[in-house]
Design a protein around this motif. Sequence first.
Motif, PDB file in Angstrom:
ATOM      1  N   ALA A 314       1.020 -30.404  29.613  1.00 45.59           N
ATOM      2  CA  ALA A 314      -0.222 -30.090  30.306  1.00 45.59           C
ATOM      3  C   ALA A 314      -0.089 -28.861  31.196  1.00 45.59           C
ATOM      4  O   ALA A 314      -0.984 -28.054  31.290  1.00 45.59           O
ATOM      5  CB  ALA A 314      -0.643 -31.294  31.137  1.00 45.59           C
ATOM      6  N   ALA A 331      -3.663 -27.833  34.826  1.00 47.09           N
ATOM      7  CA  ALA A 331      -3.433 -29.237  35.155  1.00 47.09           C
ATOM      8  C   ALA A 331      -2.192 -29.439  35.998  1.00 47.09           C
ATOM      9  O   ALA A 331      -1.752 -30.550  36.168  1.00 47.09           O
ATOM     10  CB  ALA A 331      -3.318 -30.042  33.880  1.00 47.09           C
ATOM     11  N   GLU A 334      -1.300 -32.454  38.507  1.00 49.95           N
ATOM     12  CA  GLU A 334      -2.302 -33.473  38.788  1.00 49.95           C
ATOM     13  C   GLU A 334      -2.616 -34.329  37.576  1.00 49.95           C
ATOM     14  O   GLU A 334      -3.402 -35.250  37.652  1.00 49.95           O
ATOM     15  CB  GLU A 334      -3.586 -32.843  39.324  1.00 49.95           C
ATOM     16  CG  GLU A 334      -4.044 -31.653  38.516  1.00 49.95           C
ATOM     17  CD  GLU A 334      -5.326 -31.070  39.062  1.00 49.95           C
ATOM     18  OE1 GLU A 334      -6.326 -31.774  38.964  1.00 49.95           O
ATOM     19  OE2 GLU A 334      -5.314 -29.944  39.580  1.00 49.95           O
ATOM     20  N   ALA A 335      -1.972 -34.007  36.465  1.00 48.40           N
ATOM     21  CA  ALA A 335      -2.218 -34.807  35.269  1.00 48.40           C
ATOM     22  C   ALA A 335      -1.639 -36.190  35.491  1.00 48.40           C
ATOM     23  O   ALA A 335      -0.508 -36.324  35.924  1.00 48.40           O
ATOM     24  CB  ALA A 335      -1.566 -34.158  34.070  1.00 48.40           C
TER      25      ALA A 335
END
Lengths: 337, 264
Positions: A314, A331, A334-335
């Motif tokens: 990500a 991302a 924070e994924a």
Amino acid sequence: MIEGIFVEGLIYGLMVLGVFITFRILDFPDLTVDGSFPLGAAITAIMLTSGYSIWITLLVAFLGGWLAGMCTAFIHNKLKVPNLLAGILTMTMLWSVNIRVLGNRANLPLMRRQTLITDVLELTQGVLPRAWALLIFFFVVAMVVKFVLDVFFRTDLGMTLGAMGDNQQMVVNQGVNPETLKIIGVGLSNALVALSGAFVAQYQGFADVNLGQGIIIAGLASVMIGEFILRSNRIMVLTLRVLIGSICYRGLMYLGRYYGYYVNLTPSDLQLITGVLIIGLLAVTHLRGKGRWKGVQQETAEDEAAAVAGRPSAGSAPAGGGVTGGSAPPADGEAPG
Amino acid sequence: MIRVENLTKVFHLGTVNENLAIHNVDLTVREGDFITIVGSNGAGKTTLFNLISGNQMPTDGKIYLNDTDVTREPEYRRAKRIGRIFQDPLLGTASNMALEDNMMICYRKGFKGLKISLNGKMRRFFREQLVQLDMGLEGRMKDNVGLLSGGQRQALTLLMMVLSEPDLILLDEHTAALDPKNAALVLQLTEEFITRYGLTAMMITHNMKNAIEYGNRLLMMDQGEIILDVEGEQKRELTVEKLVEKFHQIRRRTLESDEVMLSE
């Protein structure tokens, strides 16, 4: 000199685009490249010396590469051979094939033959300096290929290819045969690689059966340098950074070639340098993931693991995301796990 | 609709690990049926789904979908008519692709050509559909699916599957990996969609209460066999206690699995 680096970077950039497609979008680490690259060069050399037109030659080289990629995908699909091994098999077989293509020779010069390069130079003679003419020409070629790929990965087929690299079960659930997708994807990748080989043969003025040695590692290093420089998940930026990465890589190799002898390096050390470069990039990504690298955004453990495994993730290398072409925010960190 | 005859699946045939997962199962699913399936671990529920979807090939027996024999048809071909949702929310969507791209891929089930289908009209249609989920996803269509929560992903998978209009949907404990609130939400959505679109569905659940509450027909499986098949009035009268009692009557042993008892 600087123009030369850019020209090389753009020509090899086509090959790097191919490597990017298999490694990052399809999640299919494909080593056929070491064989399909010289295949493109060999086809070009033999056809040009036999008097075929340059456009037919390029087309045949493109299709030849596609065939090589299909062969790898086929071995992988039907015999359930791991993709790495399937690639090595095709690559090894291609070495013999390439010698056959070259007419039982290991290399074939293109001296005093009409090639695309000579055409371009003739056309721009007196208008532009040699190096600039080539630079502009290959810039246009690379941009056209990049643009076509950008559009392709927005089509239904292109998006499905991206989804397969991300989640194969999902593609199966959508009623698509992943085997067909692999044949198309790996074929396309190797077609680009062979096209790159075809240009290299014309640029260097010869085709050699060992032209492909270590080319996959060079391609991978270029992809990774690009990822290091630019972060995004939009396909337009992803393909652009592949080309930028390729140019940077050629620049580094140039430095190695011309200034390396101050520290006792010879051209034969370039492979070693490339390998060390990749390891260095992996190490940096690894450290970043652990948050030990100050001043760099932290990434999730998943990102780190994926990056080390050379897979899209990500944050660091959102390959599938690139296929979306959407403008999702980065991302990083924070994924959800 | 779907008819299963004499279906048998043996794993590791001819070895010491031989394991009879599905034993002579006969089952006819009628159009519009919403079947819930219960049974302890290893009862063969998921294997039955794997056989119907084509993920695994049966050792013996036949599977008919709309009266055509699909027993040997590969999974991807059947998938055009059979939708499936797994327990793992990650399996239904591509994390590194935007929400709208995921929807587009599912909506274009079948042949994938060189056409760019995702246009403004499609986006408006998807947005309207996403509103039904009531999760605010209509505002996040360009976000990567990897950024959504498990419940949102599972709801999205459900919606995408419904939009592709399958003949039969297989739900393999699709709420088991979610927290209770999201699980309830997804389950409620499931029922809504099934009723609204008149879908034919089979749902595996470990939650007996849910199995009784939802659907028009209930199957209980044990050791690779369907030991109970109730519907209509009979099903409406079921309670968890009666179900456990029934199991005892049929199998002459107590339902020992803790999981089946987790009906709260």
